[in-house]
Design an enzyme around this catalytic site. Structure first.
Site, PDB file in Angstrom:
ATOM      1  N   SER A   1       0.817  -1.231   0.000  1.00  0.00           N
ATOM      2  CA  SER A   1       0.000   0.000   0.000  1.00  0.00           C
ATOM      3  C   SER A   1       0.843   1.270   0.000  1.00  0.00           C
ATOM      4  O   SER A   1       0.402   2.299   0.510  1.00  0.00           O
ATOM      5  CB  SER A   1      -0.948   0.028   1.206  1.00  0.00           C
ATOM      6  OG  SER A   1      -1.626  -1.196   1.321  1.00  0.00           O
ATOM      7  N   ARG A   2       2.058   1.185  -0.521  1.00  0.00           N
ATOM      8  CA  ARG A   2       2.962   2.348  -0.600  1.00  0.00           C
ATOM      9  C   ARG A   2       3.347   2.895   0.781  1.00  0.00           C
ATOM     10  O   ARG A   2       3.792   4.042   0.912  1.00  0.00           O
ATOM     11  CB  ARG A   2       2.347   3.480  -1.455  1.00  0.00           C
ATOM     12  CG  ARG A   2       2.122   3.069  -2.909  1.00  0.00           C
ATOM     13  CD  ARG A   2       3.455   2.778  -3.578  1.00  0.00           C
ATOM     14  NE  ARG A   2       3.352   2.403  -4.968  1.00  0.00           N
ATOM     15  CZ  ARG A   2       3.512   1.147  -5.444  1.00  0.00           C
ATOM     16  NH1 ARG A   2       3.746   0.143  -4.626  1.00  0.00           N
ATOM     17  NH2 ARG A   2       3.454   0.919  -6.743  1.00  0.00           N
ATOM     18  N   LEU A   3       3.154   2.079   1.825  1.00  0.00           N
ATOM     19  CA  LEU A   3       3.526   2.527   3.176  1.00  0.00           C
ATOM     20  C   LEU A   3       4.870   1.895   3.535  1.00  0.00           C
ATOM     21  O   LEU A   3       4.971   1.040   4.417  1.00  0.00           O
ATOM     22  CB  LEU A   3       2.415   2.168   4.171  1.00  0.00           C
ATOM     23  CG  LEU A   3       1.097   2.903   3.868  1.00  0.00           C
ATOM     24  CD1 LEU A   3      -0.019   2.444   4.787  1.00  0.00           C
ATOM     25  CD2 LEU A   3       1.298   4.421   3.992  1.00  0.00           C
TER      26      LEU A   3
END
Ligand SMILES: Cc1cc2nc3c(=O)[nH]c(=O)nc-3n(C[C@H](O)[C@H](O)[C@H](O)COP(=O)(O)O)c2cc1C
Length: 214
Positions: A191-193
């Site tokens: 999630s691009r985290l």
């Protein structure tokens, strides 16, 4: 935007990175990750983007090969008269960036560059294949040349000139060592985290560690 480009997307799921996981010294951390890149058979794990700044303050970047990590510096070799050589003469501040896709990892290094000793450059020059040693004489790196035949002719001429001899190191060719003052380790997450751990130099060989938002 071209739809086929816009749809290229990779989800990063393999690993995590936490402040508690990393070495106190970023170069030690780099060495661990570099070994893991070798073990994972990342192609050309020592290829890194070298970013420099021109005398006018504009950035430029290209790939070079890391040839050693020595006394906490990152060493690479090139032509001192090339565009990058001239830019580093004007501004010795540089950045290095590694990307190891198979491990979903990026490493960023920022620091100051200095030339390695002539003796070290000469020693490394002579460890290279003979054809690469000739290549250093043949190519006026970053200068305009009329066509490919310029290189072919110069190659023939230097092969003749140095036939049967040890090839001397060109005086304009040698190594640079990047002394880091900031290094960041990036581990891709879902999630691009992503996980990002930043090291900054806070005193003589004292490094401060913190987590950054992705
Ligand atoms: C995988 C790869 C490795 C390279 N390694 C080096 C290197 O170690 N030294 C070098 O001078 N150029 C290397 N190059 C070429 C540079 O990217 C660049 O074209 C050249 O150094 C001229 O850059 P400049 O005009 O900005 O000085 C490499 C290119 C690639 C794609």
């Amino acid at each position: 935007m071209d739809k086929s480009i816009a749809h290229i997307r990779q989800e990063y799921t393999q690993r995590t990175l936490d402040l508690g996981d990393v070495h106190p010294h970023p170069v030690q951390q780099f060495q661990q990750w570099f070994q893991e890149a070798i073990d994972a058979q990342v192609p050309e794990p020592n290829a890194m983007t070298l970013s420099t700044i021109s005398a006018e303050g504009t950035p430029s970047a290209r790939i070079v090969l890391l040839k050693g990590v020595e006394e906490h510096t990152f060493v690479f070799y090139t032509n001192y008269q090339s565009r990058k050589g001239q830019e580093m003469e004007a501004h010795p501040q540089v950045a290095l960036t590694f990307f190891w896709p198979a491990l979903e990892r990026q490493v960023r290094v920022e620091g100051t560059v200095h030339k390695v000793s002539e003796a070290q450059s000469t020693h490394y020059f002579h460890s290279r294949p003979r054809s690469s040693q000739i290549g250093a004489w043949v190519s006026p790196q970053s200068q305009k040349i009329e066509d490919r035949s310029v290189l072919d002719q110069r190659q023939e001429a230097f092969e003749k000139k140095f036939a049967g001899q040890t090839i001397p190191k060109p005086p304009y060719w040698g190594g640079y060592a990047v002394q880091p003052h900031r290094m960041e380790f990036w581990q891709g997450r879902p999630s691009r985290l992503h996980d990002r751990i930043l090291y900054t130099l806070s005193g003589h060989n004292q490094w401060h560690r913190e987590r950054l938002a992705p």
